[in-house]
Motif scaffolding. Structure first.
Motif, PDB file in Angstrom:
ATOM      1  N   HIS A  55       0.808  -1.210   0.000  1.00 14.28           N
ATOM      2  CA  HIS A  55       0.000   0.000   0.000  1.00 14.28           C
ATOM      3  C   HIS A  55       0.851   1.275   0.000  1.00 14.28           C
ATOM      4  N   SER A  56       2.121   1.146   0.285  1.00 10.58           N
ATOM      5  CA  SER A  56       2.948   2.345   0.366  1.00 10.58           C
ATOM      6  C   SER A  56       4.394   2.015   0.015  1.00 10.58           C
ATOM      7  N   THR A  67       8.992  -2.452  -8.070  1.00  8.24           N
ATOM      8  CA  THR A  67       9.569  -2.580  -6.734  1.00  8.24           C
ATOM      9  C   THR A  67      10.005  -1.213  -6.262  1.00  8.24           C
ATOM     10  N   GLY A  68      10.146  -1.079  -4.956  1.00  3.71           N
ATOM     11  CA  GLY A  68      10.561   0.205  -4.417  1.00  3.71           C
ATOM     12  C   GLY A  68      10.830   0.130  -2.945  1.00  3.71           C
ATOM     13  N   TYR A  73       2.049   5.114   5.393  1.00  6.04           N
ATOM     14  CA  TYR A  73       0.809   5.669   4.846  1.00  6.04           C
ATOM     15  C   TYR A  73      -0.187   5.870   5.988  1.00  6.04           C
ATOM     16  N   MET A  74      -1.090   6.815   5.803  1.00  2.71           N
ATOM     17  CA  MET A  74      -2.088   7.119   6.827  1.00  2.71           C
ATOM     18  C   MET A  74      -3.161   6.032   6.799  1.00  2.71           C
ATOM     19  N   SER A  75      -3.298   5.304   7.902  1.00  8.12           N
ATOM     20  CA  SER A  75      -4.262   4.202   7.963  1.00  8.12           C
ATOM     21  C   SER A  75      -5.558   4.565   8.668  1.00  8.12           C
ATOM     22  N   ALA A  76      -5.535   5.558   9.552  1.00 11.11           N
ATOM     23  CA  ALA A  76      -6.736   5.953  10.286  1.00 11.11           C
ATOM     24  C   ALA A  76      -6.626   7.404  10.709  1.00 11.11           C
ATOM     25  N   LEU A  77      -7.696   8.148  10.492  1.00  7.32           N
ATOM     26  CA  LEU A  77      -7.751   9.533  10.952  1.00  7.32           C
ATOM     27  C   LEU A  77      -8.059   9.562  12.440  1.00  7.32           C
ATOM     28  N   GLY A  78      -7.545  10.542  13.148  1.00 10.97           N
ATOM     29  CA  GLY A  78      -7.805  10.674  14.572  1.00 10.97           C
ATOM     30  C   GLY A  78      -8.819  11.766  14.873  1.00 10.97           C
ATOM     31  N   ARG A 128      -7.637   5.005   1.428  1.00  5.17           N
ATOM     32  CA  ARG A 128      -7.965   3.828   2.229  1.00  5.17           C
ATOM     33  C   ARG A 128      -8.003   4.119   3.720  1.00  5.17           C
ATOM     34  N   VAL A 129      -7.874   5.361   4.104  1.00  8.91           N
ATOM     35  CA  VAL A 129      -7.836   5.718   5.510  1.00  8.91           C
ATOM     36  C   VAL A 129      -9.190   5.450   6.169  1.00  8.91           C
TER      37      VAL A 129
END
Length: 301
Positions: A55-56, A67-68, A73-78, A128-129
């Motif tokens: 995902h990131s 590849t990289g 990545y931001m998974s959940a907003l607070g 996807r957050v």
């Protein structure tokens, strides 16, 4: 979260003396209490980041490759302003015992939940957050509970018996789901189907879907009915379900879905029976639920 209760034992008052030979207890009760709910996990107040290669990741060199280097990545907003959900309950009750054999109680209650913790929908452009729970919803539950019991003895006290009946009715309603009037909440996916939905003014939840008016018997009947699904739909055939055109636009589509039933019963009850004779005891408990709809999971195997 405060709470208090008051009780008045009327049979202890002088003006009830004339009933003392048959009325053993008559009591009025009044209660009020608040409870809290914080079951939203430990990190709802904080924006969360995660590491996941799929995902990131990004090729630092700028090469056009698959590849990289793994990144965050931001998974959940607070939501730093979140607070406890609060439920306020008011209860009025009556207890009575007659001739030391018959007893009954009645409880009338109202329960209002405010600042409900609800993960409000966020724009899809946020990716996807996951959305944080916020204090926005309101729900009301009210009902009545009734209990009736009788105990006695026969055959020189060799037979002892006790019967206890309880009945309950409640009504559930969503007063507010969010600050968006048209917002709704769908239920979980069960065996590749979502059966329930809830929004302002409905119970939480209710069954949501198409209304079946019958089964097509002939080709003529199927051809005369609004096409499903869509203007050029070819679903209508003998042996298929005949769906109702709820919005009367001449086409069966997703806009014809509506609330079609409720899992909440009109009445629930139970009966306890305890018998004892010369040291031999027999106990049984019977339960019933009336007025609620159910899903037939067997058809989804």
């Amino acid at each position: 979260f405060p709470a208090f209760s008051l009780g008045w034992e009327l049979t202890e008052e002088n003006f009830m003396d004339s009933t003392s030979d048959w009325l053993d207890q008559f009591k009025l009760r009044l209660g009020y209490g608040e409870t809290g709910n914080d079951r939203i996990g430990n990190y709802n107040s904080y924006t969360n980041y995660n590491i996941d290669y799929f995902h990131s990741f990004y090729p630092i060199t700028g090469d056009n490759v698959t590849t990289g280097t793994t990144g965050f990545y931001m998974s959940a907003l607070g939501n730093p302003n979140v607070k406890w959900e609060t439920t306020k309950t008011t209860n009025f009750g009556i207890d009575a015992i007659i001739n030391r054999k018959l007893n009954f109680s009645v409880d009338i209650w109202n329960r209002k939940t405010s600042d409900m913790l609800y993960p409000k929908q966020i724009p899809l452009v946020d990716g996807r957050v996951s959305a944080p729970s916020i204090n926005i919803g309101e729900m009301n539950n009210k009902g009545i509970d009734f209990e009736l019991g009788y105990n006695g003895r026969s055959f020189n006290n060799e037979l002892q018996y006790n019967f206890n009946l309880n009945l309950s009715h409640y009504k559930n309603e969503i007063v507010k789901l969010s600050d968006v009037a048209s917002e709704f909440l769908t239920g979980d996916d069960h065996r590749e189907m979502v059966y329930t939905r809830a929004e302002k003014g409905t119970s939480f939840p209710e069954f949501y879907g198409y209304v079946v008016e019958g089964i097509f018997q002939t080709e003529e009947e199927a051809a005369a009915h609004p096409p499903a699904f869509g203007p050029n739909g070819t679903y209508n055939k003998p042996g298929h379900y005949k769906y109702k055109d709820v919005d009367n636009n001449g086409v069966i589509d997703s806009n014809d879905r509506t609330y079609i039933g409720s899992p909440h019963p009109d009445l629930t009850g139970g009966l306890n029976i305890d018998l004892s004779y010369k040291g031999v005891s027999l106990s049984t408990y019977l339960y019933f639920s009336y007025g609620n709809d159910m899903i037939n999971y067997v058809r989804r195997w």
